[in-house]
Design an enzyme around this catalytic site. Structure first.
Site, PDB file in Angstrom:
ATOM      1  N   LYS A   9       0.840  -1.202   0.000  1.00 11.28           N
ATOM      2  CA  LYS A   9       0.000   0.000   0.000  1.00 11.28           C
ATOM      3  C   LYS A   9       0.868   1.242   0.000  1.00 11.28           C
ATOM      4  O   LYS A   9       1.798   1.359   0.804  1.00 11.28           O
ATOM      5  CB  LYS A   9      -0.912   0.005   1.223  1.00 11.28           C
ATOM      6  CG  LYS A   9      -1.826   1.208   1.329  1.00 11.28           C
ATOM      7  CD  LYS A   9      -2.718   1.054   2.553  1.00 11.28           C
ATOM      8  CE  LYS A   9      -3.592   2.248   2.778  1.00 11.28           C
ATOM      9  NZ  LYS A   9      -4.403   2.112   3.998  1.00 11.28           N
ATOM     10  N   SER A  25      -2.912   2.116 -17.477  1.00 12.56           N
ATOM     11  CA  SER A  25      -2.050   1.753 -16.358  1.00 12.56           C
ATOM     12  C   SER A  25      -1.762   2.943 -15.450  1.00 12.56           C
ATOM     13  O   SER A  25      -2.282   4.030 -15.639  1.00 12.56           O
ATOM     14  CB  SER A  25      -0.727   1.146 -16.831  1.00 12.56           C
ATOM     15  OG  SER A  25       0.043   2.153 -17.479  1.00 12.56           O
ATOM     16  N   THR A  57      -5.994  -1.368 -12.226  1.00  7.39           N
ATOM     17  CA  THR A  57      -5.094  -1.276 -13.361  1.00  7.39           C
ATOM     18  C   THR A  57      -3.827  -2.053 -13.025  1.00  7.39           C
ATOM     19  O   THR A  57      -3.818  -2.872 -12.113  1.00  7.39           O
ATOM     20  CB  THR A  57      -4.813   0.200 -13.726  1.00  7.39           C
ATOM     21  OG1 THR A  57      -4.133   0.262 -14.976  1.00  7.39           O
ATOM     22  CG2 THR A  57      -4.039   0.935 -12.646  1.00  7.39           C
ATOM     23  N   TYR A  58      -2.753  -1.793 -13.771  1.00  2.00           N
ATOM     24  CA  TYR A  58      -1.477  -2.448 -13.502  1.00  2.00           C
ATOM     25  C   TYR A  58      -0.379  -1.402 -13.446  1.00  2.00           C
ATOM     26  O   TYR A  58      -0.540  -0.284 -13.950  1.00  2.00           O
ATOM     27  CB  TYR A  58      -1.169  -3.510 -14.566  1.00  2.00           C
ATOM     28  CG  TYR A  58      -1.041  -2.948 -15.962  1.00  2.00           C
ATOM     29  CD1 TYR A  58       0.212  -2.601 -16.472  1.00  2.00           C
ATOM     30  CD2 TYR A  58      -2.158  -2.737 -16.748  1.00  2.00           C
ATOM     31  CE1 TYR A  58       0.327  -2.067 -17.750  1.00  2.00           C
ATOM     32  CE2 TYR A  58      -2.045  -2.210 -18.013  1.00  2.00           C
ATOM     33  CZ  TYR A  58      -0.793  -1.880 -18.516  1.00  2.00           C
ATOM     34  OH  TYR A  58      -0.687  -1.345 -19.773  1.00  2.00           O
ATOM     35  N   GLY A  73      -4.160   6.750 -19.756  1.00  4.39           N
ATOM     36  CA  GLY A  73      -5.350   6.315 -20.478  1.00  4.39           C
ATOM     37  C   GLY A  73      -6.614   6.903 -19.885  1.00  4.39           C
ATOM     38  O   GLY A  73      -6.635   8.038 -19.404  1.00  4.39           O
ATOM     39  N   ALA A  74      -7.688   6.127 -19.922  1.00  6.09           N
ATOM     40  CA  ALA A  74      -9.007   6.604 -19.485  1.00  6.09           C
ATOM     41  C   ALA A  74      -9.000   7.119 -18.045  1.00  6.09           C
ATOM     42  O   ALA A  74      -9.753   8.038 -17.710  1.00  6.09           O
ATOM     43  CB  ALA A  74     -10.034   5.488 -19.645  1.00  6.09           C
ATOM     44  N   ALA A  75      -8.151   6.559 -17.194  1.00  8.95           N
ATOM     45  CA  ALA A  75      -8.090   7.004 -15.795  1.00  8.95           C
ATOM     46  C   ALA A  75      -7.681   8.474 -15.685  1.00  8.95           C
ATOM     47  O   ALA A  75      -7.987   9.126 -14.684  1.00  8.95           O
ATOM     48  CB  ALA A  75      -7.119   6.130 -15.004  1.00  8.95           C
TER      49      ALA A  75
END
Length: 114
Positions: A9, A25, A57-58, A73-75
């Site tokens: 975390k 990602s 995501t990764y 990307g979309a994030a």
């Protein structure tokens, strides 16, 4: 039987970049990844403390010592520079392993330094 526990975390990191044109990602400073035990391409959950958004995501390793936390990307439509995020990964364990398990949690400062 296995159960899923928190493995790694990063608590309250600051987003430094949002790159809509990238395919997807999250890019994370390699030092932060090492400090909490994340590895390249690992599946993570990312929570945005500013607006409540949550994604899966990764991880892509970022430049070592850069403090980079970049949503790609979309994030990039849901996470913006300056947003505070929590990044978590999980691991499957037997109940016996879980009884002894301690997750690796880090608390970066406002510049994403450990």
């Amino acid at each position: 039987m296995t159960i899923k526990l928190l493995k790694s975390k990063i608590h309250c990191a600051t987003v430094t970049e949002a790159n809509l044109q990238y395919m997807g990602s999250i890019t994370i400073d390699s030092l932060l990844m090492e400090a909490c035990g994340l590895v390249a391409h690992e599946h993570v959950h990312v929570v945005n403390n500013n607006n409540g958004e949550r994604i899966e995501t990764y991880v892509i390793p970022g430049d070592r010592g850069s403090g980079c936390i970049c949503l790609n990307g979309a994030a990039a439509r849901r996470f913006q520079p300056g947003d505070v995020v929590i990044i978590m990964s999980y691991a499957d364990m037997t109940p016996e392993e879980a009884a002894q398990w301690k997750p690796r949690v880090i608390f970066p400062d406002e510049n994403n330094r450990v």
